[in-house]
Each structure stands twice: as C-alpha cells, then as structure tokens.
Design a protein around this motif. Structure first.
Motif, PDB file in Angstrom:
ATOM      1  N   GLU A  46       0.744  -1.110  -0.075  1.00 36.09           N
ATOM      2  CA  GLU A  46       0.018  -0.015  -0.047  1.00 36.09           C
ATOM      3  C   GLU A  46       0.828   1.030  -0.052  1.00 36.09           C
ATOM      4  O   GLU A  46       0.520   2.341  -0.917  1.00 36.09           O
ATOM      5  N   ALA A  49       2.311   1.957  -3.343  1.00 36.77           N
ATOM      6  CA  ALA A  49       1.430   2.226  -4.265  1.00 36.77           C
ATOM      7  C   ALA A  49       0.975   3.862  -4.036  1.00 36.77           C
ATOM      8  O   ALA A  49       0.855   4.494  -5.001  1.00 36.77           O
ATOM      9  N   VAL A  50       1.172   4.404  -2.829  1.00 36.50           N
ATOM     10  CA  VAL A  50       0.900   5.767  -2.352  1.00 36.50           C
ATOM     11  C   VAL A  50       2.158   6.623  -3.108  1.00 36.50           C
ATOM     12  O   VAL A  50       2.129   7.544  -3.603  1.00 36.50           O
ATOM     13  N   ALA A  53       2.049   6.611  -6.944  1.00 32.52           N
ATOM     14  CA  ALA A  53       0.895   7.698  -7.261  1.00 32.52           C
ATOM     15  C   ALA A  53       1.375   9.048  -7.292  1.00 32.52           C
ATOM     16  O   ALA A  53       1.344   9.913  -8.229  1.00 32.52           O
ATOM     17  N   ARG A  54       2.222   9.430  -6.018  1.00 30.99           N
ATOM     18  CA  ARG A  54       2.604  10.605  -5.878  1.00 30.99           C
ATOM     19  C   ARG A  54       3.899  11.071  -6.915  1.00 30.99           C
ATOM     20  O   ARG A  54       3.733  11.953  -7.419  1.00 30.99           O
ATOM     21  N   GLU A  59      -3.604  11.582  -7.466  1.00 32.00           N
ATOM     22  CA  GLU A  59      -4.012  11.539  -6.120  1.00 32.00           C
ATOM     23  C   GLU A  59      -4.417  10.087  -5.733  1.00 32.00           C
ATOM     24  O   GLU A  59      -5.081   9.497  -6.868  1.00 32.00           O
ATOM     25  N   TYR A  60      -4.022   9.542  -4.792  1.00 30.81           N
ATOM     26  CA  TYR A  60      -4.315   7.960  -4.364  1.00 30.81           C
ATOM     27  C   TYR A  60      -5.649   8.095  -3.820  1.00 30.81           C
ATOM     28  O   TYR A  60      -5.509   8.305  -2.628  1.00 30.81           O
ATOM     29  N   THR A  61      -6.573   7.683  -4.556  1.00 30.75           N
ATOM     30  CA  THR A  61      -7.861   7.601  -4.113  1.00 30.75           C
ATOM     31  C   THR A  61      -8.290   6.305  -3.898  1.00 30.75           C
ATOM     32  O   THR A  61      -7.692   5.305  -4.569  1.00 30.75           O
ATOM     33  N   VAL A  64      -8.261   4.955  -7.488  1.00 33.27           N
ATOM     34  CA  VAL A  64      -6.989   4.637  -8.137  1.00 33.27           C
ATOM     35  C   VAL A  64      -6.401   3.199  -7.578  1.00 33.27           C
ATOM     36  O   VAL A  64      -5.955   2.505  -8.188  1.00 33.27           O
ATOM     37  N   GLN A  65      -6.817   3.112  -6.082  1.00 32.45           N
ATOM     38  CA  GLN A  65      -6.331   1.883  -5.599  1.00 32.45           C
ATOM     39  C   GLN A  65      -7.223   0.677  -6.342  1.00 32.45           C
ATOM     40  O   GLN A  65      -6.556  -0.390  -6.470  1.00 32.45           O
TER      41      GLN A  65
END
Length: 84
Positions: A46, A49-50, A53-54, A59-61, A64-65
């Motif tokens: 997780e 993934a964050v 995305a950054r 934006e990790y929403t 997106v997840q």
C-alpha cells in the motif's frame, strides 16, 4: 543475531524447500529468509502504491487503488497466478 525458531510444515513442503535450496546452493533457512524479505506485506504494498501515485502526480484515491488492484489481478492471471 536472532534466535532460531521452528516452523511446522508438511513433509512434502519441507522436501520441496530442500530441493529449491539445493538448486540454489543455499540452505532452507537462507531460502526462507530470502523469500520472506523479498515479499512485501500488505502495508508495504500500500505504501509503495501511494509513493508511486505521488511520483506520477496522481492523487491516491479509492478508485485509483481499485484500478491498481484490478490491473495486478489481471497481470497475475496472465502469468498463471491467481485468477482475475
């Protein structure tokens, strides 16, 4: 150095681990250490993934997840892993 611990498993799994270790020129203990450190925990996946995305400016929403999880499942299915 940490204390040794025992792990209970079936004879079949133990035998397979021995073969895999022998093929790699290592021990079962070293093989298990390698496998355990190579695989990420859910929290580590997780976090990665964050961070990804950054880096991409996304934006990790939750959406997106979910898209990422769906893509991962499809990739594993094509590799012969878990079905999508």
């Amino acid at each position: 150095m940490s204390r040794p611990a025992s792990i209970k498993t079936s004879e079949e799994v133990r035998d397979r681990l021995r073969i895999l270790a022998d093929e790699r020129g290592t021990t079962i203990t070293e093989l298990l250490e390698e496998l355990a450190t190579r695989e990420f925990t859910e929290a580590e996946r997780e976090q990665r993934a964050v961070e990804a995305a950054r880096e991409l400016g996304i934006e990790y929403t939750e959406q997106v997840q979910q898209v990422g999880q769906d893509a991962g499942a499809k990739i594993r299915a094509h590799r012969g892993g878990a079905a999508a």
